[in-house]
Design an enzyme around this catalytic site. Structure first.
Site, PDB file in Angstrom:
ATOM      1  CD  GLU A 183      -2.851  -1.126   0.011  1.00 16.01           C
ATOM      2  OE1 GLU A 183      -3.211  -0.023  -0.460  1.00 16.01           O
ATOM      3  OE2 GLU A 183      -3.206  -2.213  -0.477  1.00 16.01           O
TER       4      GLU A 183
ATOM      5  CG  ASP B 270       2.245  -7.121  -5.845  1.00 18.73           C
ATOM      6  OD1 ASP B 270       1.735  -6.677  -4.795  1.00 18.73           O
ATOM      7  OD2 ASP B 270       1.660  -7.886  -6.627  1.00 18.73           O
TER       8      ASP B 270
END
Length: 477
Positions: free
Chosen positions: A336, A417
């Site tokens: 995030e 990611d």
């Protein structure tokens, strides 16, 4: 018949004639400013004449049904995948046969409900267009205002708000059976629903109230701006909507979402210390760290970041804390924060603004087109109704822009990611994604066309392959 209508029907023949078209384009392409100006004038004249003669209702039905059939085809392709009982080789190492079959069963139940709902919605839209139900409803609302309030046609903005409220209530009632079935049958059957009927209808009432209290004034301001700014209204309407979107982003997590969920400070302990250490390491201006009672409604889990400038907040669902280890949750937070570090939110917001501008600019060419209103059975030209008709026409382009938005979103997910992996959390991120996929019974065997068209996040296997890519080496910073 109108040229574009013929073009849609003859699309296969046009595709096979692309080489010939390219030769014509090359031959007649403007080679000077004078030729370009002449071409623009001719094209503008042709476009204006086309709008006068366009069979709007027929085009909307063709576009609508073409989109519906395309999406239904993708749904059927995905159902074929969900019926496969053998696990794909790519997930067999970390997903048990039982977990795979449970996820497929959940997917099939959601798909079945979706097919029925989409067919109903398509039939509903077709009936609205064919039987001129929009003009009927506009007239009914106007007659009621005249009879009970003494307000005539000159009160178009007031009438538009009343129409908006009536349409919202009707839409809610028509979708209510599907929402109830989804919540209390499908979600309950697969162990996700935690809502009581009382909580469900309380949420429904709050949503309707917010829609009326916020949507009504925004709509009134939107219509007033169009009324006051003339032919270049699209610039002002776009600016207004951009300001409203920013306002909603600011007030939603602080004032609106707490009406539905309880936000509590994350208790002191290992998890809080680890998240604060990661935020400090990255220079993330963390002001508040919350845990939200997502389990109040569902066992699905999530975590997210919100806030502007130097006032950022991180929210972790209580279900996520139950399902993952501290290291895995920190890896998810790292993902995030990757969105924050790489400005993904601002990029997506900019993409939305571009899409919104395109919508309003295109609408500016239709707002005064009398033929459009008459085609759908209107004898007046209220702005709200014109925008409704325009949205029907805009549907194919909207589908393409949504697809493009999903492509950009998936790119951002891969980048986030990679960011978490480079922080040193690749292994933990991979294990958390697997856990969440199993816990949430996510699609384990997506059809490539279905996922490419619908998914804003990459499928699990693609994300794991990217995380395990040896060319992306982890590092500590």
């Amino acid at each position: 018949m109108w040229p574009l209508y013929d073009f849609v029907l003859d699309l296969p023949a046009h595709l096979t004639s692309l080489p010939e078209y390219m030769v014509l384009v090359k031959e007649y392409f403007p080679r000077s400013l004078e030729e370009a100006a002449l071409f623009a004038a001719v094209a503008s004249s042709w476009f204006g004449d086309m709008l006068h003669r366009m069979p709007y209702k027929g085009c909307v039905l063709v576009f609508s049904w073409a989109t519906y059939l395309w999406e239904a085809k993708l749904d059927i392709r995905q159902r074929d995948r969900l019926h496969e009982v053998r696990r794909p080789a790519a997930i067999s190492e970390f997903v048990s046969r039982q977990a795979y079959l449970e996820a497929s069963a959940y997917g099939l139940d959601k798909s079945s409900l979706g097919l029925v709902k989409n067919a109903f919605m398509q039939a509903q839209m077709t009936a609205i267009i064919v039987y001129d139900l929009t003009p009927w409803m506009w007239t009914t609302v106007g007659d009621a205002m005249q009879t009970h309030l003494g307000l005539g046609p000159e009160y178009e903005i007031t009438r538009s708000i009343a129409y908006f409220i009536a349409a919202t209530l009707i839409s809610t009632v028509l979708s209510l059976p599907f929402d109830l079935y989804s919540t209390f049958v499908v979600e309950k059957k697969h162990g996700f629903n935690k809502q009581t009927p009382g909580l469900f209808f309380s949420d429904l009432a709050k949503n309707l109230l917010l829609t009326v209290l916020l949507g009504g004034p925004i709509l009134a301001l939107f219509l007033w701006v169009i009324e006051q700014t003339g032919s270049q209204f699209y610039l002002y309407a776009w600016a207004l909507l951009a300001a409203v979107q920013l306002l909603i982003i600011v007030i939603y997590p602080t004032f609106i979402q707490p009406m539905f969920n309880k936000f509590s400070p994350l208790p002191e302990g290992e998890l809080r210390t680890a998240i604060e250490a990661l935020a400090s390491r990255l220079g993330f201006p963390l002001k508040k760290l919350y845990v939200v009672d997502g389990s109040k409604r569902s066992s699905h889990s999530n975590a997210y970041v919100f806030g502007f400038f130097k006032s950022k907040r991180i929210v972790v669902f209580d279900t996520l804390i139950e399902q993952c280890t501290t290291e895995e949750i920190v890896a998810i937070i790292g993902h995030e924060l990757g969105h924050w570090k790489k400005n993904h939110v601002l990029r997506m917001l900019a993409a939305v603004q571009v899409q919104t501008f395109i919508i309003f600019f295109a609408f500016s060419h239709f707002i005064s087109e009398e033929a459009m209103y008459q085609s759908f059975g209107m004898d007046t030209m209220p702005v709200l109704i014109g925008f409704t008709f325009f949205q029907y026409l805009y549907q194919p382009l909207d589908s393409l822009l949504t697809f493009a938005s999903n492509v950009l979103s998936r790119k951002h997910e891969f980048e986030a990611d990679e960011f978490s992996k480079k922080l040193g959390y690749g292994k933990e991120l991979a294990s958390s994604l697997i856990k969440l996929q199993i816990e949430n019974k996510g699609n384990m065997n997506p059809d490539p066309y279905y996922s490419a068209y619908h998914y804003s996040h990459p499928p699990l296997v693609e994300r794991l392959n990217a995380i395990n890519d040896p060319d992306v080496a982890p590092k500590t910073e």
